[in-house]
Design a protein around this motif. Structure first.
Motif, PDB file in Angstrom:
ATOM      1  N   TYR A 101       0.833  -1.246  -0.014  1.00  0.00           N
ATOM      2  CA  TYR A 101       0.142   0.103  -0.121  1.00  0.00           C
ATOM      3  C   TYR A 101       0.945   1.227   0.091  1.00  0.00           C
ATOM      4  O   TYR A 101       0.661   2.142  -0.784  1.00  0.00           O
ATOM      5  CB  TYR A 101      -0.869   0.016   1.074  1.00  0.00           C
ATOM      6  CG  TYR A 101      -1.714   1.332   1.185  1.00  0.00           C
ATOM      7  CD1 TYR A 101      -3.109   1.313   0.497  1.00  0.00           C
ATOM      8  CD2 TYR A 101      -1.371   2.262   2.275  1.00  0.00           C
ATOM      9  CE1 TYR A 101      -3.865   2.518   0.507  1.00  0.00           C
ATOM     10  CE2 TYR A 101      -2.133   3.285   2.456  1.00  0.00           C
ATOM     11  CZ  TYR A 101      -3.318   3.468   1.607  1.00  0.00           C
ATOM     12  OH  TYR A 101      -4.043   4.635   1.761  1.00  0.00           O
ATOM     13  N   CYS A 102       1.989   1.215   0.784  1.00  0.00           N
ATOM     14  CA  CYS A 102       2.804   2.296   0.927  1.00  0.00           C
ATOM     15  C   CYS A 102       3.625   2.708  -0.572  1.00  0.00           C
ATOM     16  O   CYS A 102       3.534   3.750  -0.931  1.00  0.00           O
ATOM     17  CB  CYS A 102       3.736   2.189   2.156  1.00  0.00           C
ATOM     18  SG  CYS A 102       5.027   3.696   2.234  1.00  0.00           S
ATOM     19  N   ALA A 103       3.989   1.604  -0.859  1.00  0.00           N
ATOM     20  CA  ALA A 103       4.761   1.699  -2.517  1.00  0.00           C
ATOM     21  C   ALA A 103       3.641   2.173  -3.376  1.00  0.00           C
ATOM     22  O   ALA A 103       3.983   3.002  -4.362  1.00  0.00           O
ATOM     23  CB  ALA A 103       5.081   0.235  -2.659  1.00  0.00           C
ATOM     24  N   ALA A 104       2.351   1.572  -3.427  1.00  0.00           N
ATOM     25  CA  ALA A 104       1.563   2.175  -4.371  1.00  0.00           C
ATOM     26  C   ALA A 104       1.175   3.567  -4.272  1.00  0.00           C
ATOM     27  O   ALA A 104       1.036   4.482  -5.090  1.00  0.00           O
ATOM     28  CB  ALA A 104       0.199   1.170  -4.204  1.00  0.00           C
ATOM     29  N   THR A 105       1.104   3.932  -2.895  1.00  0.00           N
ATOM     30  CA  THR A 105       0.728   5.246  -2.832  1.00  0.00           C
ATOM     31  C   THR A 105       1.798   6.200  -3.141  1.00  0.00           C
ATOM     32  O   THR A 105       1.863   7.266  -3.594  1.00  0.00           O
ATOM     33  CB  THR A 105       0.295   5.583  -1.182  1.00  0.00           C
ATOM     34  OG1 THR A 105      -0.704   4.496  -0.721  1.00  0.00           O
ATOM     35  CG2 THR A 105       0.084   7.015  -0.798  1.00  0.00           C
ATOM     36  N   LEU A 106       3.213   5.856  -2.938  1.00  0.00           N
ATOM     37  CA  LEU A 106       4.153   6.642  -3.062  1.00  0.00           C
ATOM     38  C   LEU A 106       4.301   6.754  -4.894  1.00  0.00           C
ATOM     39  O   LEU A 106       4.993   7.907  -5.170  1.00  0.00           O
ATOM     40  CB  LEU A 106       5.596   6.294  -2.712  1.00  0.00           C
ATOM     41  CG  LEU A 106       5.581   6.373  -1.180  1.00  0.00           C
ATOM     42  CD1 LEU A 106       6.804   5.378  -0.370  1.00  0.00           C
ATOM     43  CD2 LEU A 106       5.851   7.781  -0.882  1.00  0.00           C
ATOM     44  N   LYS A 108       1.828   6.559  -6.610  1.00  0.00           N
ATOM     45  CA  LYS A 108       0.783   7.609  -7.317  1.00  0.00           C
ATOM     46  C   LYS A 108       1.366   9.268  -6.990  1.00  0.00           C
ATOM     47  O   LYS A 108       1.034   9.804  -7.980  1.00  0.00           O
ATOM     48  CB  LYS A 108      -0.296   7.241  -6.466  1.00  0.00           C
ATOM     49  CG  LYS A 108      -1.209   6.006  -7.045  1.00  0.00           C
ATOM     50  CD  LYS A 108      -2.418   5.826  -6.310  1.00  0.00           C
ATOM     51  CE  LYS A 108      -3.187   4.498  -6.683  1.00  0.00           C
ATOM     52  NZ  LYS A 108      -4.200   4.424  -5.999  1.00  0.00           N
ATOM     53  N   LEU A 109       1.756   9.279  -5.989  1.00  0.00           N
ATOM     54  CA  LEU A 109       2.378  10.646  -5.637  1.00  0.00           C
ATOM     55  C   LEU A 109       3.437  11.236  -6.501  1.00  0.00           C
ATOM     56  O   LEU A 109       3.438  12.313  -7.019  1.00  0.00           O
ATOM     57  CB  LEU A 109       2.820  10.700  -4.141  1.00  0.00           C
ATOM     58  CG  LEU A 109       3.288  12.016  -3.412  1.00  0.00           C
ATOM     59  CD1 LEU A 109       2.231  12.967  -3.482  1.00  0.00           C
ATOM     60  CD2 LEU A 109       3.828  11.769  -2.155  1.00  0.00           C
ATOM     61  N   ARG A 110       4.501  10.371  -6.537  1.00  0.00           N
ATOM     62  CA  ARG A 110       5.491  10.692  -7.544  1.00  0.00           C
ATOM     63  C   ARG A 110       5.060  11.029  -9.054  1.00  0.00           C
ATOM     64  O   ARG A 110       5.421  11.779  -9.659  1.00  0.00           O
ATOM     65  CB  ARG A 110       6.572   9.615  -7.630  1.00  0.00           C
ATOM     66  CG  ARG A 110       7.350   9.554  -6.367  1.00  0.00           C
ATOM     67  CD  ARG A 110       8.400   8.414  -6.464  1.00  0.00           C
ATOM     68  NE  ARG A 110       9.062   8.440  -4.955  1.00  0.00           N
ATOM     69  CZ  ARG A 110       9.055   7.260  -4.402  1.00  0.00           C
ATOM     70  NH1 ARG A 110       9.126   6.104  -4.906  1.00  0.00           N
ATOM     71  NH2 ARG A 110      10.028   7.434  -3.244  1.00  0.00           N
ATOM     72  N   ALA A 111       4.149  10.105  -9.521  1.00  0.00           N
ATOM     73  CA  ALA A 111       3.466  10.382 -10.855  1.00  0.00           C
ATOM     74  C   ALA A 111       2.629  11.607 -10.824  1.00  0.00           C
ATOM     75  O   ALA A 111       2.829  12.248 -11.855  1.00  0.00           O
ATOM     76  CB  ALA A 111       2.573   9.190 -11.305  1.00  0.00           C
ATOM     77  N   ALA A 112       1.954  11.983  -9.825  1.00  0.00           N
ATOM     78  CA  ALA A 112       1.347  13.302  -9.689  1.00  0.00           C
ATOM     79  C   ALA A 112       2.393  14.400  -9.708  1.00  0.00           C
ATOM     80  O   ALA A 112       2.019  15.526 -10.334  1.00  0.00           O
ATOM     81  CB  ALA A 112       0.365  13.295  -8.466  1.00  0.00           C
ATOM     82  N   ILE A 113       3.424  14.346  -9.011  1.00  0.00           N
ATOM     83  CA  ILE A 113       4.332  15.520  -8.931  1.00  0.00           C
ATOM     84  C   ILE A 113       5.130  15.538 -10.375  1.00  0.00           C
ATOM     85  O   ILE A 113       5.141  16.649 -10.812  1.00  0.00           O
ATOM     86  CB  ILE A 113       5.417  15.076  -7.859  1.00  0.00           C
ATOM     87  CG1 ILE A 113       4.773  15.298  -6.705  1.00  0.00           C
ATOM     88  CG2 ILE A 113       6.671  16.075  -8.046  1.00  0.00           C
ATOM     89  CD1 ILE A 113       5.600  14.726  -5.274  1.00  0.00           C
ATOM     90  N   ARG A 114       5.331  14.488 -11.015  1.00  0.00           N
ATOM     91  CA  ARG A 114       6.166  14.658 -12.451  1.00  0.00           C
ATOM     92  C   ARG A 114       5.061  15.096 -13.286  1.00  0.00           C
ATOM     93  O   ARG A 114       5.611  15.983 -14.236  1.00  0.00           O
ATOM     94  CB  ARG A 114       6.486  13.206 -12.607  1.00  0.00           C
ATOM     95  CG  ARG A 114       7.748  12.746 -12.173  1.00  0.00           C
ATOM     96  CD  ARG A 114       8.311  11.239 -12.557  1.00  0.00           C
ATOM     97  NE  ARG A 114       9.155  10.919 -11.611  1.00  0.00           N
ATOM     98  CZ  ARG A 114       9.318   9.821 -11.187  1.00  0.00           C
ATOM     99  NH1 ARG A 114       8.363   8.683 -11.718  1.00  0.00           N
ATOM    100  NH2 ARG A 114       9.999   9.158 -10.506  1.00  0.00           N
ATOM    101  N   GLU A 115       3.862  14.906 -13.390  1.00  0.00           N
ATOM    102  CA  GLU A 115       2.965  15.345 -14.552  1.00  0.00           C
ATOM    103  C   GLU A 115       2.063  16.476 -13.828  1.00  0.00           C
ATOM    104  O   GLU A 115       1.049  16.366 -13.078  1.00  0.00           O
ATOM    105  CB  GLU A 115       1.892  14.143 -14.932  1.00  0.00           C
ATOM    106  CG  GLU A 115       2.497  13.090 -15.610  1.00  0.00           C
ATOM    107  CD  GLU A 115       1.435  11.851 -15.575  1.00  0.00           C
ATOM    108  OE1 GLU A 115       0.556  12.106 -15.569  1.00  0.00           O
ATOM    109  OE2 GLU A 115       1.957  10.825 -15.884  1.00  0.00           O
TER     110      GLU A 115
END
Length: 124
Positions: A101-106, A108-115
């Motif tokens: 869950y932590c890896a999936a959340t991170l 998603k967060l990194r993808a949101a920061i890059r885009e």
């Protein structure tokens, strides 16, 4: 109401027995029992007492035999080991699910920061 008559008859019989054993009348007064009700519902048997005998002496209680400690402890040990193993499996599964869950959340967060297009507009 029959049980009330039976109860009153039992109390009267018990009081008669106590008086015959002690040899004197107690200060307690038995409840008022209508004799017609008692005679109609329950027959009171006379109490026979034996005079001049010693009270019965009870034998001391014998301890119950205990099961073999090796057999019982082996079963208990096996059960405890099985429970511990089951607990460890649950804990490992919970930890693995938390990590996923932590890896999936991170991710998603990194993808949101890059885009930047997927981010909501900032208010200025």
């Amino acid at each position: 109401m029959k049980w009330i008559a039976e109860r009153d008859a039992l109390i009267a019989q018990t009081m008669a027995f106590v008086q015959s054993v002690t040899g004197k009348k107690d200060d307690l007064h038995p409840p008022e029992i209508p004799t017609a009700t008692v005679a109609a519902s329950v027959q009171i048997a006379p109490v026979n007492t034996i005079v001049g005998t010693e009270p019965l002496k009870a034998a001391p209680p014998q301890p119950l035999p205990l099961p073999s400690p090796r057999v019982a402890s082996h079963d208990v040990r096996t059960e405890i080991q099985a429970r511990i193993a089951n607990f460890r499996k649950h804990q490992e599964r919970f930890e693995r699910e938390r990590e996923e869950y932590c890896a999936a959340t991170l991710t998603k967060l990194r993808a949101a920061i890059r885009e930047p297009s997927s981010r909501p507009p900032a208010d200025k």
